[in-house]
Design an enzyme around this catalytic site. Structure first.
Site, mmCIF file in Angstrom:
data_model
loop_
_atom_site.group_PDB
_atom_site.id
_atom_site.type_symbol
_atom_site.label_atom_id
_atom_site.label_comp_id
_atom_site.label_asym_id
_atom_site.label_seq_id
_atom_site.Cartn_x
_atom_site.Cartn_y
_atom_site.Cartn_z
ATOM 1 N N GLU A 45 2.209 19.374 154.116
ATOM 2 C CA GLU A 45 2.260 20.462 153.141
ATOM 3 C C GLU A 45 0.866 21.039 152.883
ATOM 4 O OE1 GLU A 45 4.717 22.059 151.737
ATOM 5 O OE2 GLU A 45 6.264 20.861 152.700
ATOM 6 N N TYR A 130 4.216 23.757 143.590
ATOM 7 C CA TYR A 130 4.945 23.929 144.839
ATOM 8 C C TYR A 130 4.846 22.676 145.715
ATOM 9 C CZ TYR A 130 6.148 25.191 149.555
ATOM 10 O OH TYR A 130 6.713 25.172 150.807
ATOM 11 N N ASP A 148 8.831 29.628 147.403
ATOM 12 C CA ASP A 148 7.633 30.153 148.039
ATOM 13 C C ASP A 148 7.866 31.611 148.397
ATOM 14 O OD1 ASP A 148 9.334 30.039 150.216
ATOM 15 O OD2 ASP A 148 8.015 28.806 151.458
#
Length: 304
Positions: A45, A130, A148
């Protein structure tokens, strides 16, 4: 339920099932999708932030080979981690520094065990809402709806959401099936990554939401990150091309069979029904590309 969430289709179970079945039937293969290891998912990520995924794949493999777990990353020399980041063109080097610090926190503050919920994951250095949600979802199936840029684009186009962060959050949360954040968040991000891209590939990627999608019905594929409407998507020119492509696969095809093959929301008596299809065919007949049956009402074929 919020006003934005209430504008979603009534048959949410069908909407959810269609997307999950589409994703599980075929999706891009990435190594971080083949694991539930929170360390590897966090690495992927952080690497993926504003970095092309094909570059991330190679860098990810090299990174976890060099530092295969959180303990070894925490014990690594920071300059080596930052040097790796720079050598692999992974963007801002402070991400490498934050990742290294987060690994140290997991070892020192959490006894080497990653937190499992988004709130606790945000205590790690450099981990925002996120990323915390993504790790909680993909490692522990314990996340909230991930929102997103791709997800915003999907919701804006498909369900006519306003360009408002709170509206996107509400709608995404309403869509999220209970206890299925791993598959759902992967699926909706995949939809935005391969089908509902800036230049959409609705039919090419067999988008499972075409039957509900406002953009597909109107041809307006603008979005928060796509400020201008495509001059081709949804145009008569596009659908004329679909007619020619479909008829090219058959000797002759009844109009009742042709319509649903040209657009997924075709209904004989609807706005995009028989009259609309006959109009396209009349244009193509005038151009010498298509031949209609005697009364022009029953079937069509491509002129060879």
């Amino acid at each position: 339920m919020s006003e934005s969430a209430s504008s979603l289709p009534d048959d949410l179970d069908s909407v959810r099932r269609a997307l999950v079945e589409w994703y599980e039937g075929d999706h891009r293969k990435f190594p971080w999708r083949e694991t539930t290891n929170p360390y590897e998912i966090l690495v992927s990520e952080v690497m993926s932030q504003q970095t092309q995924l094909d570059r991330v794949v190679a860098a990810f493999a090299d990174f976890v080979e060099r530092w295969p777990d959180v303990e070894r990353l925490a014990a690594a020399d920071r300059s080596a981690v930052v040097g790796f980041w720079s050598d692999h063109s992974l963007g801002y080097n402070n991400r490498a520094r934050y990742l290294h610090e987060a690994a140290g926190q997991v070892v020192a503050e959490f006894d080497g065990e990653f937190p499992e919920n988004p709130d606790d994951l945000q205590e790690l250095q450099g981990v925002g809402p996120y990323t915390a949600n993504a790790v909680a979802s993909f490692a522990f199936d314990n996340g909230n709806a991930v929102v997103d840029t791709n997800v915003k684009r999907v919701l804006y186009r498909a369900f006519d959401m306003p360009d408002d962060d709170a509206a996107f959050e509400d709608a995404a949360g309403e869509l999220l099936p209970d206890d299925e954040s791993r598959v759902w968040n992967n699926a909706i991000m995949e939809l935005g990554g391969v089908a509902c891209t800036k230049t959409p590939a609705c039919d090419e990627e067999s988008c499972p939401w075409r039957g509900w999608c406002g953009a597909y019905a109107t041809g307006d594929f603008s979005a928060p990150d796509v400020p201008t409407q495509s001059p081709f998507e949804g145009s008569r020119r596009q659908f004329r091309g679909r007619v020619v492509r479909v008829l090219g696969e058959y000797d002759e095809l009844a109009l009742s069979e042709l319509g649903p093959r040209v657009r997924v929301d075709y209904t004989p008596e609807g706005e995009h029904g028989r009259d609309w299809l006959r109009g396209l065919l009349a244009d193509l007949e005038d151009d010498g590309l298509v031949a209609l049956d005697t009364d022009g009402e029953t079937s069509a074929r491509l002129r060879r």
